[in-house]
Design a protein around this motif. Structure first.
Motif, PDB file in Angstrom:
ATOM      1  N   ASP A 277      27.025   0.531 -19.204  1.00 49.26           N
ATOM      2  CA  ASP A 277      26.255  -1.126 -18.989  1.00 49.26           C
ATOM      3  C   ASP A 277      25.384  -0.171 -17.262  1.00 49.26           C
ATOM      4  N   ASP A 278      25.877   0.364 -16.996  1.00 48.73           N
ATOM      5  CA  ASP A 278      24.940   1.461 -16.144  1.00 48.73           C
ATOM      6  C   ASP A 278      23.929   1.903 -16.844  1.00 48.73           C
ATOM      7  N   ILE A 279      24.235   2.987 -17.921  1.00 54.68           N
ATOM      8  CA  ILE A 279      22.910   3.167 -18.630  1.00 54.68           C
ATOM      9  C   ILE A 279      21.656   2.185 -19.124  1.00 54.68           C
ATOM     10  N   ILE A 280      22.414   1.226 -19.666  1.00 60.33           N
ATOM     11  CA  ILE A 280      21.297   0.136 -20.566  1.00 60.33           C
ATOM     12  C   ILE A 280      20.721  -0.893 -19.392  1.00 60.33           C
ATOM     13  N   TYR A 281      20.936  -1.027 -18.042  1.00 62.67           N
ATOM     14  CA  TYR A 281      21.029  -1.328 -17.293  1.00 62.67           C
ATOM     15  C   TYR A 281      19.640  -1.401 -15.962  1.00 62.67           C
ATOM     16  N   SER A 282      20.007   0.828 -16.350  1.00 69.26           N
ATOM     17  CA  SER A 282      19.240   1.103 -15.710  1.00 69.26           C
ATOM     18  C   SER A 282      17.744   1.629 -15.710  1.00 69.26           C
ATOM     19  N   TYR A 283      17.851   1.343 -17.076  1.00 63.21           N
ATOM     20  CA  TYR A 283      16.067   1.922 -18.227  1.00 63.21           C
ATOM     21  C   TYR A 283      15.158   0.934 -17.483  1.00 63.21           C
ATOM     22  N   GLY A 284      14.117   0.947 -17.975  1.00 62.04           N
ATOM     23  CA  GLY A 284      13.484   0.081 -17.889  1.00 62.04           C
ATOM     24  C   GLY A 284      12.552  -0.103 -17.330  1.00 62.04           C
ATOM     25  N   GLY A 285      11.581  -1.096 -16.982  1.00 63.74           N
ATOM     26  CA  GLY A 285      10.884  -1.901 -15.699  1.00 63.74           C
ATOM     27  C   GLY A 285      12.127  -3.002 -14.992  1.00 63.74           C
ATOM     28  N   ASP A 286      11.517  -3.337 -14.282  1.00 65.96           N
ATOM     29  CA  ASP A 286      12.621  -4.782 -13.576  1.00 65.96           C
ATOM     30  C   ASP A 286      12.165  -5.807 -14.434  1.00 65.96           C
ATOM     31  N   ASP A 288      12.545  -6.309 -18.209  1.00 61.57           N
ATOM     32  CA  ASP A 288      12.814  -6.642 -18.975  1.00 61.57           C
ATOM     33  C   ASP A 288      14.105  -5.609 -19.380  1.00 61.57           C
ATOM     34  N   VAL A 289      15.237  -6.360 -19.886  1.00 56.23           N
ATOM     35  CA  VAL A 289      16.901  -5.141 -20.425  1.00 56.23           C
ATOM     36  C   VAL A 289      15.759  -4.544 -21.752  1.00 56.23           C
ATOM     37  N   GLU A 290      15.189  -3.458 -22.051  1.00 52.12           N
ATOM     38  CA  GLU A 290      14.599  -3.079 -23.938  1.00 52.12           C
ATOM     39  C   GLU A 290      15.524  -3.111 -24.308  1.00 52.12           C
ATOM     40  N   ASP A 291      15.546  -3.385 -24.957  1.00 51.04           N
ATOM     41  CA  ASP A 291      16.547  -3.658 -26.657  1.00 51.04           C
ATOM     42  C   ASP A 291      16.125  -2.545 -27.861  1.00 51.04           C
ATOM     43  N   THR A 292      15.314  -1.550 -27.566  1.00 50.79           N
ATOM     44  CA  THR A 292      15.036  -1.086 -28.737  1.00 50.79           C
ATOM     45  C   THR A 292      15.363   0.731 -28.308  1.00 50.79           C
ATOM     46  N   ALA A 293      15.708   1.367 -27.148  1.00 47.57           N
ATOM     47  CA  ALA A 293      16.680   2.405 -26.627  1.00 47.57           C
ATOM     48  C   ALA A 293      17.516   3.225 -27.673  1.00 47.57           C
ATOM     49  N   VAL A 294      17.292   4.280 -28.034  1.00 43.51           N
ATOM     50  CA  VAL A 294      18.607   5.162 -28.609  1.00 43.51           C
ATOM     51  C   VAL A 294      19.158   5.723 -27.410  1.00 43.51           C
ATOM     52  N   LEU A 295      20.289   6.234 -27.248  1.00 41.61           N
ATOM     53  CA  LEU A 295      21.402   7.027 -26.141  1.00 41.61           C
ATOM     54  C   LEU A 295      21.568   8.376 -27.137  1.00 41.61           C
ATOM     55  N   ILE A 296      20.858   9.612 -26.624  1.00 39.42           N
ATOM     56  CA  ILE A 296      21.279  10.967 -26.508  1.00 39.42           C
ATOM     57  C   ILE A 296      21.983  11.073 -26.391  1.00 39.42           C
ATOM     58  N   LEU A 297      23.455  11.852 -26.778  1.00 39.96           N
ATOM     59  CA  LEU A 297      24.446  12.373 -25.743  1.00 39.96           C
ATOM     60  C   LEU A 297      24.984  13.507 -26.915  1.00 39.96           C
ATOM     61  N   ASN A 298      25.944  14.848 -26.055  1.00 41.88           N
ATOM     62  CA  ASN A 298      26.601  15.035 -27.126  1.00 41.88           C
ATOM     63  C   ASN A 298      28.373  14.501 -27.837  1.00 41.88           C
ATOM     64  N   LYS A 299      28.573  15.386 -28.850  1.00 35.34           N
ATOM     65  CA  LYS A 299      29.212  14.725 -29.774  1.00 35.34           C
ATOM     66  C   LYS A 299      31.138  14.680 -28.586  1.00 35.34           C
ATOM     67  N   LYS A 300      30.939  14.989 -27.739  1.00 32.88           N
ATOM     68  CA  LYS A 300      31.935  15.818 -26.480  1.00 32.88           C
ATOM     69  C   LYS A 300      32.247  14.577 -25.678  1.00 32.88           C
ATOM     70  N   ASP A 301      31.068  14.276 -25.339  1.00 27.36           N
ATOM     71  CA  ASP A 301      30.579  12.325 -24.789  1.00 27.36           C
ATOM     72  C   ASP A 301      30.877  10.791 -25.849  1.00 27.36           C
ATOM     73  N   LEU A 302      30.859  11.351 -27.196  1.00 29.93           N
ATOM     74  CA  LEU A 302      30.970  10.574 -27.904  1.00 29.93           C
ATOM     75  C   LEU A 302      32.429  10.172 -27.924  1.00 29.93           C
ATOM     76  N   LYS A 303      33.474  11.527 -27.851  1.00 32.48           N
ATOM     77  CA  LYS A 303      34.571  10.823 -28.271  1.00 32.48           C
ATOM     78  C   LYS A 303      35.168  10.371 -26.917  1.00 32.48           C
ATOM     79  N   ALA A 304      34.756  11.167 -26.185  1.00 37.19           N
ATOM     80  CA  ALA A 304      35.341  10.462 -24.952  1.00 37.19           C
ATOM     81  C   ALA A 304      34.404   8.827 -24.962  1.00 37.19           C
TER      82      ALA A 304
END
Length: 412
Positions: A277-286, A288-304
């Motif tokens: 939630d912190d990531i989603i709502y911290s991105y973009g302008g004041d 809108d909440v963007e709905d076409t974004a993609v999260l790029i991350l390490n596999k270890k964090d995906l596991k977390a």
């Protein structure tokens, strides 16, 4: 030609049998005796039927050769049975005249020869029997080493180019109240541009001519494929971590990505039930909440994310994986090992761990096609084959704050 008188024939002359020939010296004595009779007849006054005599001699020679050949075959077969003669000697046998085991021995010898030619043989036990090792005709692939990030960013073909500037809008002006007769309020849009310069990515590999000619598996084809994979592997990492210096791509995490304002970076110390939630709502302008974004991350964090549980042991996040991609609670993600995992203790404070935003906000310019070449000129004397590949590309973030960057913060 006068009539010829036929001499009296001795019975043994035309009826020598196997026992006579098998008798060794006795057989030779009989043959020599018959030859002496022929010479006496020719030197005397008696006439000789030469045609009959020639026929008799040919029959005698044929009979002798057949018996000697059978004796030789029997001796070789006996030697194989007792282990004194190697299987390759069975090539002296005529197909159909020898036991099946001799034919199998010859076939086995041919297989061993092929195995030795390809350096694919092993010695088993103390018997020194060479056993061919069976190799597959295909090569099993390894795990995926190229993030699909390279295929999902924006591509701009500019073959033959040196550099490219992509303008982007930083923001619009804001109107204001104006008194009668006063100047209008300035409300100009603000533009900027992202500079993309040419970078050269190369890969080189060698293999021997034996690899090309001998094995059944397509090793040389894999070497050629390796050039393409190695090039893509480098580019997809540089999309994130390229430092933007001369001959380098400008990555999302680089300070050279001037389209991103560093103050918008999000810092987290660990992955918990509020991280997404912190990531989603911290991105973009004041607005809108963007709905076409993609999260790029390490596999270890995906596991977390996948391992988080509430107090009742229920999963907090619904992680659906599909190879290099998937979703976390419906939010698309892409795995890229260039990210430093927040959950990894080896990741230090301040290192970037994730990026979140529309992948179209990064532009990869293609200044040339990937050129892969093979040459036998270099190290010609050693029989080595060289493969090389090169491509000219460039890349940069081309939208204002196109990505939210997540970095590791100090533990609270």
């Amino acid at each position: 030609m006068k009539n010829l008188k036929v001499i009296e024939r001795k019975p043994f002359a035309l009826s020598l049998n196997i026992q006579h020939f098998a008798g060794g010296n006795q057989r030779l004595i009989e043959i020599e005796k018959r030859k002496a009779e022929i010479r006496t007849a020719l030197e005397g006054t008696e006439s000789v039927d030469m045609d009959a005599l020639e026929t008799e001699l040919r029959n005698l020679e044929t009979e002798k050769n057949e018996i000697q050949q059978r004796e030789r075959r029997a001796a070789i077969a006996k030697g194989i049975n007792v282990g004194d003669i190697e299987g390759r000697q069975t090539s002296e046998f005529i197909p159909g005249d020898v036991p099946n085991e001799a034919q199998e021995a010859r076939k086995s010898a041919e297989q061993r020869g092929k195995a030795l030619k390809e350096n694919r043989s092993v010695t088993v036990g103390s018997s020194n029997v060479i056993m061919p090792r069976h190799d597959a005709s295909d090569i099993r692939p390894t795990f995926n080493e190229v993030s699909s990030l390279i295929d999902r960013v924006t591509h701009k073909p500019l073959l033959g180019g040196e550099s490219y500037r992509q303008p982007y809008l930083k923001g619009y002006g804001t109107g204001d109240y104006t008194a009668e007769g006063a100047n209008y309020t300035d409300a100009d849009p603000v533009f900027d541009y992202a500079q993309i310069n040419k970078s050269k990515i190369t890969a080189y590999s060698e293999d021997s001519e034996e690899v090309l000619k001998l094995p059944d598996a397509d090793y040389d084809g894999e070497v050629m494929k390796n050039i393409s994979v190695a090039t893509r592997k480098k580019i997809t990492r540089e999309i994130l971590i390229g430092d933007g210096t001369t001959n380098h791509l400008t990555g999302i995490f680089s300070t050279a990505a001037t389209a991103i304002v560093a103050s918008t970076d999000l810092e987290i110390s660990a992955i918990d039930d509020t991280t997404l939630d912190d990531i989603i709502y911290s991105y973009g302008g004041d607005e809108d909440v963007e709905d076409t974004a993609v999260l790029i991350l390490n596999k270890k964090d995906l596991k977390a994310f996948a391992k988080l549980r509430d107090i009742n042991g229920k999963k907090i996040y619904n992680v659906v994986s599909n190879g290099n991609t998937g979703t976390i609670d419906g939010v698309p993600f892409i795995i890229n090992s260039a990210c430093k995992a927040v959950s990894d203790t080896a990741t230090t404070v301040g290192q970037y761990s994730m990026a979140y935003g529309p992948l179209s906000n990064y532009m990869l310019t293609i200044f040339s096609d990937l050129d892969v070449q093979r040459s036998t000129d270099y190290k010609f004397k050693q029989g080595m084959i060289a493969h090389r590949g090169s491509v000219f590309v460039g890349g940069n973030v081309v939208s204002k704050n196109g990505f939210l960057r997540v970095k590791k913060a100090a533990a609270v």
